[in-house]
Design a protein around this motif. Structure first.
Motif, PDB file in Angstrom:
ATOM      1  N   PHE A 234       0.802  -1.212   0.000  1.00  9.77           N
ATOM      2  CA  PHE A 234       0.000   0.000   0.000  1.00  9.77           C
ATOM      3  C   PHE A 234       0.843   1.273   0.000  1.00  9.77           C
ATOM      4  N   CYS A 235       1.947   1.308   0.745  1.00  7.16           N
ATOM      5  CA  CYS A 235       2.821   2.486   0.680  1.00  7.16           C
ATOM      6  C   CYS A 235       3.415   2.635  -0.717  1.00  7.16           C
ATOM      7  N   PHE A 236       3.806   1.508  -1.309  1.00  9.21           N
ATOM      8  CA  PHE A 236       4.346   1.548  -2.668  1.00  9.21           C
ATOM      9  C   PHE A 236       3.289   2.042  -3.646  1.00  9.21           C
ATOM     10  N   ALA A 237       2.060   1.512  -3.536  1.00  4.45           N
ATOM     11  CA  ALA A 237       0.984   1.910  -4.454  1.00  4.45           C
ATOM     12  C   ALA A 237       0.649   3.388  -4.289  1.00  4.45           C
ATOM     13  N   HIS A 238       0.704   3.872  -3.057  1.00  5.08           N
ATOM     14  CA  HIS A 238       0.422   5.284  -2.789  1.00  5.08           C
ATOM     15  C   HIS A 238       1.490   6.173  -3.440  1.00  5.08           C
ATOM     16  N   ALA A 239       2.759   5.784  -3.290  1.00  3.30           N
ATOM     17  CA  ALA A 239       3.851   6.557  -3.895  1.00  3.30           C
ATOM     18  C   ALA A 239       3.741   6.557  -5.418  1.00  3.30           C
ATOM     19  N   LYS A 240       3.424   5.412  -5.986  1.00  5.23           N
ATOM     20  CA  LYS A 240       3.302   5.307  -7.443  1.00  5.23           C
ATOM     21  C   LYS A 240       2.158   6.172  -7.958  1.00  5.23           C
ATOM     22  N   ALA A 241       1.001   6.128  -7.288  1.00  6.24           N
ATOM     23  CA  ALA A 241      -0.146   6.925  -7.713  1.00  6.24           C
ATOM     24  C   ALA A 241       0.135   8.414  -7.582  1.00  6.24           C
ATOM     25  N   MET A 242       0.861   8.790  -6.531  1.00  4.92           N
ATOM     26  CA  MET A 242       1.209  10.191  -6.349  1.00  4.92           C
ATOM     27  C   MET A 242       2.102  10.680  -7.483  1.00  4.92           C
ATOM     28  N   LEU A 243       3.103   9.882  -7.856  1.00  4.13           N
ATOM     29  CA  LEU A 243       3.990  10.268  -8.946  1.00  4.13           C
ATOM     30  C   LEU A 243       3.257  10.309 -10.278  1.00  4.13           C
ATOM     31  N   GLU A 244       2.345   9.367 -10.504  1.00  4.13           N
ATOM     32  CA  GLU A 244       1.555   9.378 -11.731  1.00  4.13           C
ATOM     33  C   GLU A 244       0.690  10.628 -11.833  1.00  4.13           C
ATOM     34  N   THR A 245       0.285  11.148 -10.684  1.00  8.71           N
ATOM     35  CA  THR A 245      -0.563  12.335 -10.654  1.00  8.71           C
ATOM     36  C   THR A 245       0.204  13.606 -10.965  1.00  8.71           C
ATOM     37  N   VAL A 246       1.459  13.696 -10.520  1.00 10.38           N
ATOM     38  CA  VAL A 246       2.205  14.948 -10.659  1.00 10.38           C
ATOM     39  C   VAL A 246       3.178  14.946 -11.834  1.00 10.38           C
ATOM     40  N   MET A 247       3.544  13.763 -12.345  1.00 12.04           N
ATOM     41  CA  MET A 247       4.557  13.713 -13.399  1.00 12.04           C
ATOM     42  C   MET A 247       3.915  13.669 -14.776  1.00 12.04           C
ATOM     43  N   PRO A 248       4.423  14.476 -15.721  1.00 18.55           N
ATOM     44  CA  PRO A 248       3.850  14.459 -17.075  1.00 18.55           C
ATOM     45  C   PRO A 248       4.327  13.292 -17.926  1.00 18.55           C
ATOM     46  N   PHE A 249       5.364  12.575 -17.467  1.00 21.32           N
ATOM     47  CA  PHE A 249       5.949  11.500 -18.266  1.00 21.32           C
ATOM     48  C   PHE A 249       5.629  10.139 -17.655  1.00 21.32           C
ATOM     49  N   THR A 250       5.726   9.105 -18.476  1.00 21.54           N
ATOM     50  CA  THR A 250       5.606   7.750 -17.947  1.00 21.54           C
ATOM     51  C   THR A 250       6.885   7.405 -17.188  1.00 21.54           C
ATOM     52  N   PHE A 251       6.784   6.429 -16.306  1.00 22.40           N
ATOM     53  CA  PHE A 251       7.953   6.027 -15.542  1.00 22.40           C
ATOM     54  C   PHE A 251       7.759   4.595 -15.049  1.00 22.40           C
ATOM     55  N   ASP A 252       8.874   3.971 -14.695  1.00 25.71           N
ATOM     56  CA  ASP A 252       8.862   2.667 -14.042  1.00 25.71           C
ATOM     57  C   ASP A 252       9.364   2.870 -12.626  1.00 25.71           C
ATOM     58  N   LEU A 253       8.658   2.274 -11.643  1.00 28.58           N
ATOM     59  CA  LEU A 253       9.003   2.483 -10.237  1.00 28.58           C
ATOM     60  C   LEU A 253       9.227   1.150  -9.543  1.00 28.58           C
ATOM     61  N   THR A 254      10.339   1.030  -8.846  1.00 27.70           N
ATOM     62  CA  THR A 254      10.613  -0.141  -8.020  1.00 27.70           C
ATOM     63  C   THR A 254      11.041   0.330  -6.633  1.00 27.70           C
ATOM     64  N   GLN A 255      11.073  -0.591  -5.679  1.00 28.24           N
ATOM     65  CA  GLN A 255      11.451  -0.256  -4.308  1.00 28.24           C
ATOM     66  C   GLN A 255      12.527  -1.229  -3.832  1.00 28.24           C
ATOM     67  N   PRO A 256      13.788  -0.956  -4.151  1.00 29.10           N
ATOM     68  CA  PRO A 256      14.864  -1.891  -3.809  1.00 29.10           C
ATOM     69  C   PRO A 256      15.163  -1.982  -2.314  1.00 29.10           C
ATOM     70  N   MET A 257      14.794  -0.957  -1.523  1.00 20.76           N
ATOM     71  CA  MET A 257      15.049  -1.010  -0.080  1.00 20.76           C
ATOM     72  C   MET A 257      13.807  -0.554   0.685  1.00 20.76           C
ATOM     73  N   ARG A 258      13.613  -1.170   1.869  1.00 22.69           N
ATOM     74  CA  ARG A 258      12.483  -0.811   2.726  1.00 22.69           C
ATOM     75  C   ARG A 258      12.974  -0.502   4.134  1.00 22.69           C
ATOM     76  N   MET A 259      12.249   0.350   4.825  1.00 22.46           N
ATOM     77  CA  MET A 259      12.648   0.817   6.145  1.00 22.46           C
ATOM     78  C   MET A 259      12.842  -0.339   7.124  1.00 22.46           C
ATOM     79  N   ALA A 260      11.915  -1.294   7.115  1.00 25.92           N
ATOM     80  CA  ALA A 260      11.942  -2.364   8.115  1.00 25.92           C
ATOM     81  C   ALA A 260      13.187  -3.240   8.001  1.00 25.92           C
TER      82      ALA A 260
END
Length: 634
Positions: A234-260
């Motif tokens: 859900f945190c990943f999906a939230h970050a991805k949706a936020m970037l899709e909302t503000v960025m004019p370009f397409t992008f690929d998003l991954t999360q190689p590291m997590r806080m825990a």
């Protein structure tokens, strides 16, 4: 404090929605977690009261706050607007040197601080509730079942929560591009992007959720595999949706590291990335403008393509168009803008929008708006359109109609904007600057805001097509207009970008504006190109130099191998004062204007500006730039 309040409002929604959508997908009721929920929440509320005591009086009943229903979107907006109104009143007192201003400022701080604290208490209540719910479900259903359910709903969750945050942000008078900074306002970030590699990292070095999760997990023995589920999905999906909302370009998003597991969250982003691409070149198209047809229902006096009531002989058919989209995806996934003429005159336009969307491209449309009613707007939205540009050249209907050559076109354009906004389509107004509307830009921007527009592009005339017959404004007027338009952004809350005037980058830098929202002044051949209706490729719509045709070569071959593209990608190839300019990396000068004014368009091709062989020097200096470089020599 406005950013902090908006952030916590958004986080309350996010945390509440996590449990709700998960329970809905699983089809089960909320498990009984009241005892540990109130135990941990009371500890947190006690800490809040102790930590805030030295700074302000906390006038919030923590238990009552947690028990109340979540704020509706309109309630959030009303709360924020009331505080903003109080802030304006105090500002007036300060400006008038009112002796009561000091006490008013103190009271205002109390109001803002209590509002933020209340949202933070609501957020933590939902955070604790979410983790305890997840732990209880893991014991009865197992981690794998929970993970499968989250994977199904994570994209829907991201869109829903970010859309609510965006609506509040826009309604309280902030711009869409501010959403990213608002949503990250309580995080310590290490953020970097490289235009050399079109990628970058957004690293979260702290997390307001992780601390609570860790404490509760240690107290109750919740395993990391459970406590990290929300983070992974859900945190990943939230970050991805936020970037899709503000960025004019397409992008690929991954999360190689997590806080825990790693002590920080790391999101890796690649602009324009396509899984089908084998291109390693640093220059890939991020925006492609495609003239689907030359056919048009208007008679604009400045038309660069010299559109007519009839389509061009040899225009790409539907199957050829789909193959072109496939070929583009082999290089990158750009914003593909379907233009014309009028693209809605092509019967297959919705089919092509849908096909491009399925291929992962971000689909846009450039239209005069005359054919966009409620049904067309709904069809565009359902097909996957992300943004539509509507031409509007005057606040005065009759003047716009005269410029566009058809009576009633102004009203249809305005109605089109309203229909698109009712269907939640992002709209951009395109205004072509001329001598006739030079003093109307402020009014056009005001009108744009009134009808729900967020993006405003001011196009500067380029002498090509029928534009060669229009008397242009002077270079000095160009310079002044860019400065004045940027100065108006604080008043209008529009996202403003001058087009065909790359010197705006120099002006923006000198004015101290945030440069991160733009790539470069002129991106032709670097991150942008144009496709003519018959498949010819040119560097941009206003530089009609044929570099190849997709019926003879693939898009990839033309993009990688064209000598013109290669020259445009080398700033050292520029000549005259552009070559000597200290801003040539960020500006580059308008290559189309340099070409147009170093050749005689009318003598060579009459009015029709079909792509053709070179007749001018596209690398010479931009004749419409008044700046004199500090360096000497060409």
């Amino acid at each position: 404090m406005s950013g902090s309040l908006l952030y916590h409002m958004a986080m309350v929604t996010k945390m509440e929605t996590e449990s709700r959508v998960l329970l809905k997908e699983l089809g089960i009721q909320q498990p009984d977690i009241d005892e540990p929920l109130w135990r941990f929440y009371k500890e947190f509320a006690s800490d809040v009261a102790e930590l805030t005591q030295p700074y302000f009086t906390l006038n919030v009943d923590a238990q009552k706050t947690a028990s109340e229903p979540s704020l509706e979107t309109n309630e959030k907006i009303i709360l924020f607007m009331n505080l903003a109104q109080k802030t304006r009143a105090v500002t007036e007192q300060l400006c008038s040197k009112n002796p009561d201003a000091a006490s008013a400022v103190k009271a205002l701080f109390q109001d803002w601080a209590n509002a933020v604290a209340e949202m933070r208490l609501r957020q933590e209540y939902q955070t604790i509730k979410g983790l305890l719910t997840l732990s209880a479900l893991a014991q009865t259903l197992g981690v794998q079942r929970l993970e499968e359910a989250m994977q199904k709903v994570q994209d829907e969750f991201g869109r829903e929560t970010v859309n609510i945050a965006l609506e509040v942000t826009l309604k309280v008078g902030m711009r869409r591009e501010k959403l990213q900074s608002i949503m990250l306002s309580d995080h310590y970030l290490n953020y970097n992007m490289s235009m050399d590699t079109l990628d970058g990292h957004m690293q979260f070095l702290n997390c307001p959720i992780y601390g609570g999760h860790k404490y509760i997990s240690e107290e109750l023995g919740v395993k990391d595999a459970v406590s990290s589920l929300f983070c992974r999905h859900f945190c990943f999906a939230h970050a991805k949706a936020m970037l899709e909302t503000v960025m004019p370009f397409t992008f690929d998003l991954t999360q190689p590291m997590r806080m825990a597991t790693d002590g920080k969250c790391d999101f890796y982003l690649r602009l324009g990335y396509s899984p089908q691409s084998t291109v390693s070149n640093k220059f890939v198209p991020l925006v492609v403008s495609w003239n689907l047809t030359r056919k048009c229902n208007l008679k604009c006096s400045h038309c660069y393509i010299n559109a007519t009531p009839n389509e061009l002989v040899g225009e790409l058919n539907t199957e050829e168009s789909k193959r072109l989209i496939d070929q583009i995806a082999e290089v990158s996934r750009p914003l593909l803008i379907l233009s014309g003429g009028e693209p809605l005159l092509r019967k297959d336009v919705y089919e092509l929008v849908r096909y491009g969307t399925e291929k992962g491209l971000r689909m846009g449309l450039g239209s005069n708006g005359c054919l966009i009613d409620a049904k067309a707007a709904r069809n565009l939205k359902e097909a996957g359109i992300k943004t539509v540009s509507i031409s509007l050249d005057s606040p005065i209907p009759e003047q716009h109609d005269e410029f566009r050559g058809v009576a009633g076109s102004w009203q249809k354009a305005v109605d089109a904007v309203k229909a698109l906004r009712e269907n939640d389509v992002l709209v951009q107004i395109n205004t072509t600057l001329t001598q006739q509307n030079y003093n109307q830009i402020d009014d056009i921007m005001s009108l744009s805001e009134q009808i729900g527009v967020e993006n405003f592009h001011l196009f500067f005339l380029v002498p090509t097509g029928r534009g060669t017959k229009i008397a242009d404004i002077s270079p000095e007027m160009y310079e002044d207009m860019i400065k004045h338009t940027f100065a108006k952004t604080a008043k209008h809350k529009l996202n403003v970008r001058p087009s065909c005037a790359p010197q705006f980058m120099r002006i923006a830098k000198d004015m101290g504006l945030d440069m991160r929202q733009w790539i470069r002044g002129c991106i032709a051949g670097m991150y942008y190109c144009r496709i003519y209706p018959n498949g010819d490729i040119t560097p941009c719509p206003y530089l009609p130099v044929k570099l190849g045709n997709i019926r003879e070569q693939t898009f990839k071959e033309i993009w990688l191998n064209s000598p013109v593209f290669k020259a445009l990608r080398d700033p050292n190839s520029l000549k005259g004062k552009c070559g000597a300019c200290d801003y040539k990396i960020v500006c580059g000068g308008c290559r189309a204007r340099a070409y147009g004014l170093s050749s005689d368009f009318i003598d060579y091709c009459g009015d029709l500006r079909e792509p053709t062989e070179l007749h001018g020097d596209y690398l010479t200096e931009d004749p419409w730039c008044v700046y004199q470089p500090k360096k000497s020599g060409a």
